[in-house]
Design an enzyme around this catalytic site. Structure first.
Site, PDB file in Angstrom:
ATOM      1  N   LYS A   1      39.818  25.004  10.209  1.00  9.12           N
ATOM      2  CA  LYS A   1      39.772  26.350  10.677  1.00  9.12           C
ATOM      3  C   LYS A   1      39.442  26.670  11.801  1.00  9.12           C
ATOM      4  O   LYS A   1      40.176  27.619  12.697  1.00  9.12           O
ATOM      5  CB  LYS A   1      39.360  26.997   9.392  1.00  9.12           C
ATOM      6  CG  LYS A   1      39.980  26.871   8.124  1.00  9.12           C
ATOM      7  CD  LYS A   1      41.263  27.459   7.993  1.00  9.12           C
ATOM      8  CE  LYS A   1      41.899  27.396   6.671  1.00  9.12           C
ATOM      9  NZ  LYS A   1      43.321  27.789   6.751  1.00  9.12           N
TER      10      LYS A   1
ATOM     11  N   TYR B   1      37.558  20.655   6.368  1.00  7.80           N
ATOM     12  CA  TYR B   1      38.490  21.746   6.173  1.00  7.80           C
ATOM     13  C   TYR B   1      37.847  22.918   7.052  1.00  7.80           C
ATOM     14  O   TYR B   1      38.666  23.479   7.723  1.00  7.80           O
ATOM     15  CB  TYR B   1      38.076  21.990   4.754  1.00  7.80           C
ATOM     16  CG  TYR B   1      38.446  23.434   4.359  1.00  7.80           C
ATOM     17  CD1 TYR B   1      37.310  24.533   4.174  1.00  7.80           C
ATOM     18  CD2 TYR B   1      39.875  23.983   4.251  1.00  7.80           C
ATOM     19  CE1 TYR B   1      37.951  25.794   4.252  1.00  7.80           C
ATOM     20  CE2 TYR B   1      40.279  25.339   4.189  1.00  7.80           C
ATOM     21  CZ  TYR B   1      39.187  26.106   3.898  1.00  7.80           C
ATOM     22  OH  TYR B   1      39.534  27.544   3.784  1.00  7.80           O
TER      23      TYR B   1
ATOM     24  N   SER C   1      38.661  31.280   7.927  1.00  7.96           N
ATOM     25  CA  SER C   1      37.802  31.269   6.762  1.00  7.96           C
ATOM     26  C   SER C   1      36.131  31.454   7.198  1.00  7.96           C
ATOM     27  O   SER C   1      35.717  31.059   8.287  1.00  7.96           O
ATOM     28  CB  SER C   1      37.666  29.870   6.051  1.00  7.96           C
ATOM     29  OG  SER C   1      36.302  29.693   5.127  1.00  7.96           O
TER      30      SER C   1
HETATM   31  C1  WQD Z   1      30.293  29.634  -4.395  1.00 10.57           C
HETATM   32  C2  WQD Z   1      28.993  29.503  -5.025  1.00 10.57           C
HETATM   33  C3  WQD Z   1      28.286  27.409  -5.218  1.00 10.57           C
HETATM   34  C4  WQD Z   1      30.981  26.306  -8.441  1.00 10.57           C
HETATM   35  C5  WQD Z   1      34.356  27.630  -0.325  1.00 10.57           C
HETATM   36  C6  WQD Z   1      35.159  27.201   0.812  1.00 10.57           C
HETATM   37  C7  WQD Z   1      35.752  28.657   1.417  1.00 10.57           C
HETATM   38  C8  WQD Z   1      36.518  29.454   0.475  1.00 10.57           C
HETATM   39  C9  WQD Z   1      36.034  29.667  -0.683  1.00 10.57           C
HETATM   40  C10 WQD Z   1      38.974  28.542   1.074  1.00 10.57           C
HETATM   41  C11 WQD Z   1      28.230  28.167  -4.192  1.00 10.57           C
HETATM   42  C12 WQD Z   1      28.365  28.055  -6.512  1.00 10.57           C
HETATM   43  C13 WQD Z   1      30.125  26.793  -7.486  1.00 10.57           C
HETATM   44  C14 WQD Z   1      30.314  25.854  -9.683  1.00 10.57           C
HETATM   45  C15 WQD Z   1      28.277  26.989  -8.636  1.00 10.57           C
HETATM   46  N1  WQD Z   1      37.557  28.292   0.389  1.00 10.57           N
HETATM   47  N2  WQD Z   1      28.962  27.227  -7.543  1.00 10.57           N
HETATM   48  N3  WQD Z   1      28.897  26.299  -9.583  1.00 10.57           N
HETATM   49  O1  WQD Z   1      31.809  26.847  -1.511  1.00 10.57           O
HETATM   50  O2  WQD Z   1      31.215  29.458  -1.165  1.00 10.57           O
HETATM   51  O3  WQD Z   1      33.470  28.254  -0.422  1.00 10.57           O
HETATM   52  O4  WQD Z   1      35.351  28.403  -1.305  1.00 10.57           O
HETATM   53  O5  WQD Z   1      39.085  29.375   2.143  1.00 10.57           O
HETATM   54  O6  WQD Z   1      36.057  28.392   2.799  1.00 10.57           O
HETATM   55  O7  WQD Z   1      34.053  26.850   1.794  1.00 10.57           O
HETATM   56  O8  WQD Z   1      32.835  28.514  -2.721  1.00 10.57           O
HETATM   57  O9  WQD Z   1      33.371  29.020  -5.202  1.00 10.57           O
HETATM   58  O10 WQD Z   1      32.910  26.573  -4.359  1.00 10.57           O
HETATM   59  O11 WQD Z   1      31.119  28.248  -4.146  1.00 10.57           O
HETATM   60  O12 WQD Z   1      27.072  27.323  -8.854  1.00 10.57           O
HETATM   61  O13 WQD Z   1      30.686  25.221 -10.622  1.00 10.57           O
HETATM   62  O14 WQD Z   1      29.203  29.013  -6.250  1.00 10.57           O
HETATM   63  O15 WQD Z   1      27.062  26.501  -5.228  1.00 10.57           O
HETATM   64  O16 WQD Z   1      26.823  28.656  -4.078  1.00 10.57           O
HETATM   65  P1  WQD Z   1      32.299  28.329  -1.417  1.00 10.57           P
HETATM   66  P2  WQD Z   1      32.621  28.110  -4.283  1.00 10.57           P
END
Ligand code: WQD
Length: 342
Positions: free
Chosen positions: A153, A149, A124
């Protein structure tokens, strides 16, 4: 070639099973269904046109793995099976280290016993933390991950590298995923978040479907063009195809004890607000969302430099953000129809 796909009933795993079959491989699934549903197997059969051999097993269970390896003669393994919720990993670090490290150790051990040498690992972009320079290349130093998490990785990558260095014959590739989104064009498989989605797109599509009152954007005071975070959103089918390319690279790599790492993203950074606006445009929907406070642990921005994946693996993302968000919405609508018929 027969390929074991651990976590093969999961979001990325199931899409990879389809692409493996379509590229002439014979996928076999191991899944403990702790974060996936058995109905995915029948969906895969309907897409592929025949049943995929699957085993319900925990990848930490070496005895179960040995029984499966003794029965099936694998040519390679793609290891998706892992716990992957960033927030949950902060609450349950021991479960995450046990499951994610334990399953990788068990798999590598049993592979060695059975002489299976090709290994593709689901890593990741989280291993980069908040990079100082963007876009990130594979040489960008990994940072202390912001969550257990992400740390699992990073540690698994080091375990794999050290096994390769020990010259037991392992040939391995770690694929560092950016943000997987979207769903298969058939709308038969897609993301099945358990409970309240933590990831952006499934929460967004549930809000658009009226299952959530509104989407909260976690912060608009970042140092980005519109103040919201930047991510590299890659269609899950493009991501699945990268695994086929990785296996093909390993198959043509004659020397044993090979290890390499590849970024798997689009190479384009997109803000959360731009993703929302794109979703509204392609699906002709007005989304109910509001700006809220930042989410602890979020990094401001990350997106991939993907030249190496293109030049060495012969892979690049082909689908657009618009296609990803159209496919994500069609999948959400299919889920609603499915639930309506239950
Ligand atoms: C993306 C952006 C949030 C939800 C994680 C893991 C990564 C991978 C993907 C597994 C961020 C914003 C989110 C919401 C929002 N997982 N957001 N409102 O955190 O980039 O990555 O998931 O492999 O390893 O770290 O993904 O989709 O949670 O967030 O504004 O209700 O969307 O702040 O900027 P993230 P995410």
């Amino acid at each position: 070639m027969k390929i074991l796909v651990t976590g093969g009933a999961g979001f990325i795993g199931s899409h990879t099973v389809v692409e493996l079959h379509q590229s002439g491989f014979e996928p076999v699934i191991i899944d403990d269904f702790s974060n996936s549903e058995e109905k995915v197997l029948s969906r895969l059969e309907s897409i592929i046109g025949k049943a995929v051999v699957s085993y319900s097993a925990d990848c930490n269970d070496e005895t179960a793995l040995r029984q499966i390896f003794a029965k099936e003669k694998f040519d390679g393994v793609i290891h998706f099976a892992a716990s992957k919720a960033v927030g949950e990993s902060v609450e349950k670090p021991l479960m995450y280290y046990q499951n994610n490290l334990g399953s990788t150790l068990a798999m590598l051990k049993v592979m060695q016993e059975f002489g299976v040498k090709s290994f593709v690992f689901s890593s990741s972009c989280t291993v980069y933390g908040q990079p100082d320079v963007l876009p990130v290349t594979e040489e960008t130093p990994r940072q202390e991950a912001a969550s257990p998490y992400g740390n699992t990785k990073r540690i698994c990558e080091d375990i794999i590298r050290d096994v390769v260095i020990s010259k037991t014959g392992l040939k391995a590739i770690s694929l560092r995923y950016f943000n997987p989104v979207g769903a298969h064009e058939s709308a038969q498989i897609g993301e099945l978040p358990r409970g309240v989605p933590s990831n952006l797109v499934p929460y967004l599509t549930q809000a658009a479907a009226g299952l959530r009152e509104k989407l909260t954007v976690f912060g608009d005071d970042y140092n980005t063009p519109d103040g919201t975070c930047i991510r590299d959103f890659i269609h899950v089918v493009d991501l699945a195809k990268a695994h086929v390319k990785a296996l093909e690279l390993l198959a043509k790599t004659e020397e044993d004890n090979f290890y390499d790492v590849f970024n798997v993203g689009t190479g384009e950074g997109v803000t959360v607000l731009r993703l929302i606006q794109t979703f509204e445009q392609v699906n002709n929907i007005k989304l109910n969302y509001a700006i809220g406070p930042r989410r602890a642990g979020d990094i401001e921005q990350i997106y991939a430099q993907v030249d190496k994946s293109h030049n060495v693996m012969g892979w690049k993302a082909e689908k657009t953000l618009e296609e990803s968000l159209r496919d994500a919405w069609r999948w959400q609508q299919a889920l609603a129809a499915d639930n309506a018929t239950v």
